[in-house]
Scaffold this active site. Structure first.
Site, PDB file in Angstrom:
ATOM      1  N   THR A  40     -40.355   4.588  30.350  1.00 22.89           N
ATOM      2  CA  THR A  40     -39.054   4.078  30.357  1.00 22.89           C
ATOM      3  C   THR A  40     -38.081   4.346  31.553  1.00 22.89           C
ATOM      4  OG1 THR A  40     -39.090   3.502  27.898  1.00 22.89           O
ATOM      5  CG2 THR A  40     -36.679   3.739  29.191  1.00 22.89           C
ATOM      6  N   HIS A  43     -39.368   2.821  34.623  1.00 20.31           N
ATOM      7  CA  HIS A  43     -38.970   1.317  34.834  1.00 20.31           C
ATOM      8  C   HIS A  43     -37.412   1.444  35.356  1.00 20.31           C
ATOM      9  CE1 HIS A  43     -41.608  -1.546  32.860  1.00 20.31           C
ATOM     10  NE2 HIS A  43     -42.087  -0.368  32.087  1.00 20.31           N
TER      11      HIS A  43
END
Lengths: 343, 343, 343, 343
Positions: A40, A43
């Site tokens: 995450t 990202h």
């Protein structure tokens, strides 16, 4: 304090000096002792499509996996004291929706994610809602505490696959997959078959207790799994790859009546034949998004404290918070499992 | 052939020469390669109250736990071939009652027990109903095959206690208790606490994977279990002692909401306080009488074949069938676990 | 305000004028619109052995089953607003013990009971911890809201017995038993057999959906249940009598593999034959102490709101709070089911 | 005898005179008293792609749903007698594979289907393997007995959705969907929302107990279901449409944590977003292929015998076997539910 910040909606992160936050009502202030990099975070750094749609508040201190020591309490906090060691449960429930009322707060209808929708833990200090500050035994080291969040997702999936005395496949041997291998082995799976395309990851799987590993770039995985299971297929598949092709193939080596626990997040749609993949096969396909709060935590802590579960092989790197960029490089290199940042 | 026979309704057994039986419709003839002594056999030998009420057909070849090689097939037998290795499932279901129809044939309403209601396996050959002749992998040694029946009872109890990541008590460390210790350890119990009054048995428990052992003749077991479980009590208790006093006490160290799996057979009634022992505590008390046919067998065989479950410490003695009297003495001595008879 | 008070440790209650309490942190003040008499209240009035050991704080406003309107909020209360209709969940959890952490807060290790360990609801106003003030739909009448607590216990027991398409016995047809009859009928039990010794109660059972009723003072209940179940016995028994003799007998008409949900609280120990009652029968005996918070509430509210569950036959009497003594007389008379007190 | 035969691999069926078959070992001969048309029969008639790949033995007497009277027994048949009423379980298990060994014989690894891989029941007499000749109570009419097979699929799906006190959607209100509506209503679903595009079928849904019906050709079903469920979505969806678009849409009104039972067989692949449809939602998607043998049968028979489940509205047509062509026309017309053929 030092912090890693996503300043604005474009690629990149910044190392910044910001003021130490204060805990509000129902919150605690934690001195972060270890934090862990997760996909995450990458990202967000890369500003992927997912990140663009994730409704981030910016500027944002990123990071959601951590452990540390409670150093201050907001008002109305019960059951946590200064000095307690805590790890971050990243799912922040609203407390009032249907799911919160029926024991499923980890999939709260109004779920917020720590470090995504609130400031996170790649910093010297972090404010955590008291309900998400899980007190952990002091004999669990901070580096281990920092990865309880992803470990819990894998641990719970293995638990819901009911693996004892049965062959199980773990598809994708990144950090979550490796945790799943370890959990399935600990829970008595008769065979734990790790599948990946990376030698580095497959050797991690062996270290975590895989009885067999398959390289899907060269092995015929369907044939190999069928051969290992008397032709029936695996009783359970724990999917941690997020790879559409691999998932589609996996239905071919799931046994009739088997369970398919899905953790990985494909970036594109998958085409399934509901008839042969689900109905005739009576497949039980279920998503796992996080940990039961806190049933999963308790089981995982017991398992770690007892020494029955050892996750050391997954914790390959530990670097200072300042070196986060190097950490991201490591994580992307495919030659690291879990990278721990120490503020 | 040689056989151990209960000739008439009074104490004692006889070693006899009888003719080799012939398998009827739906039956197989097995050359017995290993058989195991069980408490039931001793009841029959001693002609205990239980035995007097057990509706034995006599003269009876006793013995129900065995493994061997199929040497002849009766008519109408499918799925078993001469040369197959089999172990005896001792529960003979009628195939037609409610329980047989709904997947609970192991507690058939008209249940017969091999070696109790039919001639058994303490002999060179035994006739076994095909449905009870469980084919086993050839890499499982015959001595191990001979104890799959009691192992399965323990294995299933541990499975239904859902022990992973949780502390569990095994009460009574005779052979079934030892098997339960091994199964619970294999399935990832965080703590396996064995309780008995015999040093011999407690050391067997350690060998099978108990993380803690308690001698209830000297230890304060209630305090000890509470101390080991942060004061809450054990998540599960596997009861394999059949001792009324120990069972009554055990409710005090079962946690609120805990599971209490009962295998042992007390010889007298037990007084329970339903309010505090069951209702307020929300105890889940359940009896286990045998193995799921054949879900339990499959899990157990997978576990043994994988090497994850090793029962060698329970198999303490192996003697010729003729020496059965010595075997009984050994079993009663408290210095033997499982005694294997070899025809 | 008017209140019914237990002033001191001896038989009796007093009707008193006391000041309206103020809600503290995490508490709400409720204008009580309906309250219901429960056996517990009668124990406290009579100063039974149970009451003497229940660790009451005195003077105590008694009563724990109620519904009403929220009129004031203490600090830190989220998710409840003035004007909301609420019903009392009587189990006050600590929020921090093992059970509270793993989704079993209704059997909290440090459980307090509203109206027993804290002032209750036989009064014009009551302070209720916010976590125990269950918001209910406004189309549920207050008289119904007042009995959701006992209804929930019965509803959950029926749910955990998994009754659809199976015969079930409800043992004891007092208010909780009647609720269980209604819940089991709603959930699709093929037969609901109510057992009691009172014609009044048995006719209540019929009104709630019992397909058969048995008077255990004259009928041979074992034979009758076996006759109704093809000789196998009931798939489930919901025990709401607390009668030791009846419970002992019930094991004889529980089918092999059946479930035995225990709600009733016997006043003396029960003698069980673990071998025949539990082990050979593979009985699944479990205690139910209250409602899952709040999974049970949600199901029950949906069932009531949909009209699929109608509990009107149980609400036989409604009288002013001041007439509580008459209410107790009614409840003891055996000619009332649930008595509602209206402040 | 008269029979409906698929003579060769091309569209069409023939009405033929054939000899009465004889039951072999483990088989029974049944005088068919009622048979029911199923979509499978129409596939075979039309010679659809599915039929071309189904590995039919031809010439084939088609038809698999029936009930009748046992008129002759092959050798080795126990537990069934001449004169018994039986219904056809269409899944013929091998008895020896993994699934057969662990209580999942209905998804046998070597599954054969009665009336597809063996001669079926659109005839005056049919040979049925004894294991698939389910004895039914004589008070269940033959027309009802003829549809127990599809009813069981729906009944089991509702049971596994655990519907009591919860809103459930049934997607597709053909015969199986209608059965699912009835089963869910009987098991206490708080709301049963039927969805279809046909007024005829939706009015059937109402007759079977749907509390709400939606016409997906005109209604905004996502909005409608959310409105009916306080915005959360349905707890369960029972999918009996096989319509790819409708299934895709359904994930949008499944609540987080909900169950999605799949019976329908789409003719083309479906594209799913595993992230949002499964993982984040923690959807539990499972296929149902037939009935548990015979747990499902027993529950269904109890429900029918008790009168709690009434399927009369689904049995819209009853015609002579000879008129099968008209029956197929009726079934295709969309103005019939279940068509019964009487030999």
């Amino acid at each position: 304090m030092k912090a890693i910040v996503k300043p604005r909606p474009m690629p990149g992160l910044e190392f910044a000096e910001v003021s130490i936050p204060e805990p509000g009502q129902g919150e605690v202030l934690v001195k972060v002792r270890a934090a862990a990099l997760c996909g995450t975070d990458i990202h967000i750094e890369e500003w992927s499509l997912w990140a663009q749609n994730a409704n981030l508040k910016m500027p944002l201190i990123i990071g959601h996996e951590c452990s540390g020591e409670v150093v201050a309490l907001g008002t109305g906090v019960l059951g946590i004291e200064i000095g307690d060691h805590v790890a971050s449960e990243t799912h922040i429930p609203c407390g009032h929706c249907l799911q919160c009322q029926i024991g499923e707060q980890h999939i709260c209808a109004n779920l917020k994610i720590f470090g995504v929708h609130t400031d996170g833990c790649f910093a010297e200090y972090a404010v955590i809602p008291a309900i998400c500050a899980r007190k952990i035994p002091k004999n669990i080291p901070f580096q281990v505490g920092a990865v309880l969040e992803p470990l819990g997702t894998a641990f719970r999936t293995a638990a819901e696959c009911n693996v004892y005395g049965k062959p199980v496949v773990v598809l994708g041997c990144g950090p979550i997959g490796l945790f799943a291998v370890g959990a399935a082995a600990m829970m008595g799976a008769s065979k734990v078959i790790g599948i990946d395309i990376s030698d580095f990851r497959l050797s991690g799987a062996k270290a975590m207790g895989a009885t067999h590993v398959l390289d899907s770039s060269s092995d015929d995985v369907v044939k190999a799994v069928l051969d290992l299971t008397d032709g029936y297929g695996a009783d359970s598949i724990i999917e941690a790859s997020g790879h559409v092709g691999a998932i589609k193939t996996a239905f071919r080596y799931l046994r009739k009546g088997g369970r398919f626990g899905m953790i990985g997040l494909p970036t594109k749609p998958i085409e399934l034949e509901l008839g042969s993949d689900i109905v005739f096969k009576e497949a039980k396909v279920f998503g796992i998004h996080g940990r039961k709060m806190f049933e999963t935590w308790r089981g995982m802590e017991e398992a770690l404290a007892s020494g029955k579960l050892n996750i050391a092989p997954v914790l390959t790197h530990e670097i200072p918070l300042e070196s986060y960029a190097e950490g991201i490089k490591l994580a992307k290199s495919g030659q690291a499992n879990k990278v721990i940042l120490v503020p």
